[in-house]
Design an enzyme around this catalytic site. Structure first.
Site, mmCIF file in Angstrom:
data_model
loop_
_atom_site.group_PDB
_atom_site.id
_atom_site.type_symbol
_atom_site.label_atom_id
_atom_site.label_comp_id
_atom_site.label_asym_id
_atom_site.label_seq_id
_atom_site.Cartn_x
_atom_site.Cartn_y
_atom_site.Cartn_z
ATOM 1 N N LYS A 84 -3.248 11.194 8.704
ATOM 2 C CA LYS A 84 -2.807 11.195 7.308
ATOM 3 C C LYS A 84 -1.834 12.322 6.945
ATOM 4 O O LYS A 84 -1.941 13.435 7.428
ATOM 5 C CB LYS A 84 -4.037 11.314 6.375
ATOM 6 C CG LYS A 84 -4.883 10.081 6.322
ATOM 7 C CD LYS A 84 -4.283 8.951 5.497
ATOM 8 C CE LYS A 84 -4.170 9.311 4.059
ATOM 9 N NZ LYS A 84 -5.141 8.779 3.167
ATOM 10 N N SER A 134 -5.582 15.163 5.997
ATOM 11 C CA SER A 134 -6.935 14.760 5.647
ATOM 12 C C SER A 134 -7.915 15.467 6.576
ATOM 13 O O SER A 134 -7.609 15.709 7.741
ATOM 14 C CB SER A 134 -7.062 13.245 5.807
ATOM 15 O OG SER A 134 -8.399 12.894 6.091
ATOM 16 N N HIS A 158 8.830 -4.386 -13.433
ATOM 17 C CA HIS A 158 7.476 -4.873 -13.135
ATOM 18 C C HIS A 158 7.046 -4.488 -11.716
ATOM 19 O O HIS A 158 6.204 -5.170 -11.119
ATOM 20 C CB HIS A 158 7.361 -6.399 -13.299
ATOM 21 C CG HIS A 158 7.961 -6.916 -14.563
ATOM 22 N ND1 HIS A 158 7.235 -7.122 -15.709
ATOM 23 C CD2 HIS A 158 9.250 -7.250 -14.864
ATOM 24 C CE1 HIS A 158 8.034 -7.583 -16.666
ATOM 25 N NE2 HIS A 158 9.269 -7.653 -16.177
ATOM 26 N N GLU A 190 0.984 14.132 -6.453
ATOM 27 C CA GLU A 190 -0.238 13.637 -7.101
ATOM 28 C C GLU A 190 -0.788 14.652 -8.104
ATOM 29 O O GLU A 190 -1.274 14.295 -9.176
ATOM 30 C CB GLU A 190 -1.305 13.338 -6.044
ATOM 31 C CG GLU A 190 -0.984 12.136 -5.179
ATOM 32 C CD GLU A 190 -1.973 12.016 -4.032
ATOM 33 O OE1 GLU A 190 -2.880 11.198 -4.117
ATOM 34 O OE2 GLU A 190 -1.833 12.778 -3.042
#
Ligand code: ARG
Length: 457
Positions: free
Chosen positions: A283, A277, A156, A290
């Site tokens: 970043k 970024s 979970h 991804e």
């Protein structure tokens, strides 16, 4: 331009129609397999005395030249010749005239395209198998380097029980093994030759299908000519395999993305596989992971597309089936690309062992072990579970971990608890005590690794 099939037509095809039904823009990828199939076919035609040996030799030599020309970028394919099959045949006729017109004896484009796509897919399966083996090897290596890297295991997405990084990486290795086994199963089922099925009903010529079958390295010739031109299961199956394989990669990527977040801070993806970024200077994003996760949806789309195309088609060939190629190429190439990036990405990433260990110590991941401890001291598991729950509740209220509770506090909950409890609930002990087959104890993980290494041999 006059079509090779133009005899029964009075008018030219409309330009709109030509663009609409032409597949050369994507099926040109099949040129090598088309030529390979045509060479085997031409050899067979001569061997069976359907055409002269001299003609067959001339055809084969010209086909080889055409292949060289294509490879050297000297061929401009034409939309008006529809597809790769007709383009190559018309190049052949341009080169050697009437002799070239004999190649298509006892063959249809329907068995020709079925053959070409099958040859392409077979090679792709072999290539994918190599890539998956590289991936599996990288996973094993990562596991070997992290046999004693303790981290929390999750259910979970809540910290559950301590495991090692090796244990969780080997879970992904088991998935990769099955991905390879599914490719082997593909090979066992689908290495079957459709050539010789003709348009759908074979041919009146005395062809020798066993000869072409052997030349092209197939296990057998298909047993039914209608099935031979109609079957696209082998495409659906490889795209189903690609979907499962991508789903596996995607789940691992999801973990890498989480682990590289500041909230987890378990790993750092190497600069080579991350990006920055345009606005936020601080970043560092895990884009490769991804993108693999993102492309998984696209491969599912490829599978859904071909399943939907096929579901309503009457036997045998229908032009709808031309839609099989772009999704097949896309699914295979996407899976290949993802495997190619995953391997170096996990090999180069930095593992933050300390942070993993600290996280394993938090979140009461050793609560099960405390309950097991009480069971070993003679308490039933249900009672032990209840007592441990009360202890955890108490620790939460004091904001301390189980090992920070002193022995007197412990004994308030149960007189059976003694000082040996501290060793028993140490997260390292929690891992090393889980010696059941398939568990996280080092010897079990090593066993898992040994097993997969012998699978790779
Ligand atoms: N380009 C076609 C395809 O990819 C080749 C087969 C054409 N056959 C036909 N009867 N028109 O499916």
């Amino acid at each position: 331009m006059k079509k090779l099939w133009g005899g029964r037509f009075e008018k030219d095809t409309s330009k709109l129609m030509e663009d609409f039904h032409s597949s050369i823009s994507f099926d040109k990828k099949l040129y090598h397999y088309d030529i390979m199939g045509s060479i085997a076919h031409a050899e067979m035609l001569a061997k069976c005395n359907i055409i002269d040996l001299k003609d067959s030799e001339e055809i084969i030599e010209a086909l080889r030249e055409i292949e060289d020309d294509i490879e050297n970028g000297q061929v401009e394919f034409s939309v008006s010749q529809e597809d790769i099959h007709m383009n190559i045949e018309s190049l052949l006729i341009d080169k050697i005239g009437d002799t070239g017109k004999k190649l298509h004896t006892a063959r249809s484009r329907n068995d020709q395209v079925a053959l070409d796509v099958r040859l392409y897919t077979r090679d792709a399966v072999l290539e994918l198998k190599e890539l998956l083996k590289d991936w599996l090897k990288a996973l094993i290596k990562l596991a070997e380097n992290n046999l004693d890297t303790i981290m929390p295991g999750y259910t979970h997405l809540q910290r559950a029980q301590p495991i090692s990084l090796a244990h969780t990486v080997m879970a992904h290795a088991e998935m990769a093994k099955r991905d390879i086994q599914r490719l082997d199963a593909w090979m066992n089922i689908y290495n079957v030759m459709p050539l010789g099925s003709g348009a759908l009903a074979g041919t009146t010529f005395p062809i020798d299908r066993n000869y072409t079958c052997q030349k092209l390295g197939f296990d057998s010739a298909c047993m039914n000519s209608i099935d031979g031109v109609s079957d696209r299961d082998y495409i659906i199956d490889i795209l189903a395999n690609a979907s499962i394989g991508m789903m596996h990669l995607s789940r691992f990527c999801e973990e890498l993305i989480l682990w590289s977040s500041q909230e987890f801070d378990f790993i750092e993806i190497d600069d080579e596989f991350a990006t920055g970024s345009s606005m936020m200077p601080q970043k560092k994003n895990p884009d490769a992971a991804e993108l693999v996760r993102g492309k998984t949806g696209r491969v599912y789309g490829d599978l859904m597309s071909i399943l939907t195309t096929m579901k309503g088609l009457p036997l045998s060939y229908n032009k709808d089936m031309q839609e099989d190629k772009e999704v097949l190429f896309d699914g295979i190439e996407t899976w290949e690309k993802c495997l190619r990036i995953m391997t170096p990405m996990i090999t180069s990433m930095k593992i933050k062992k300390y942070n993993m260990l600290e996280a394993a110590k938090g979140g009461y991941t050793n609560a099960t072990d405390l309950a097991d401890y009480l069971v070993k001291k003679g308490i039933s598991f249900r009672d032990a579970h209840k007592i441990t729950g009360e202890i955890v509740f108490y620790c939460i209220s004091k904001n301390i971990s189980l090992d920070q509770l002193n022995i007197f506090e412990y004994q308030e909950f149960s007189q059976k608890i003694e000082v040996d409890v501290y060793d028993f609930i140490d997260v390292k002990t929690c891992v090393s005590n889980r010696k059941s087959i398939g568990g996280p104890a080092i010897e079990q993980v090593k066993n898992n690794i040994r097993n997969l290494k012998s699978f790779l041999k």
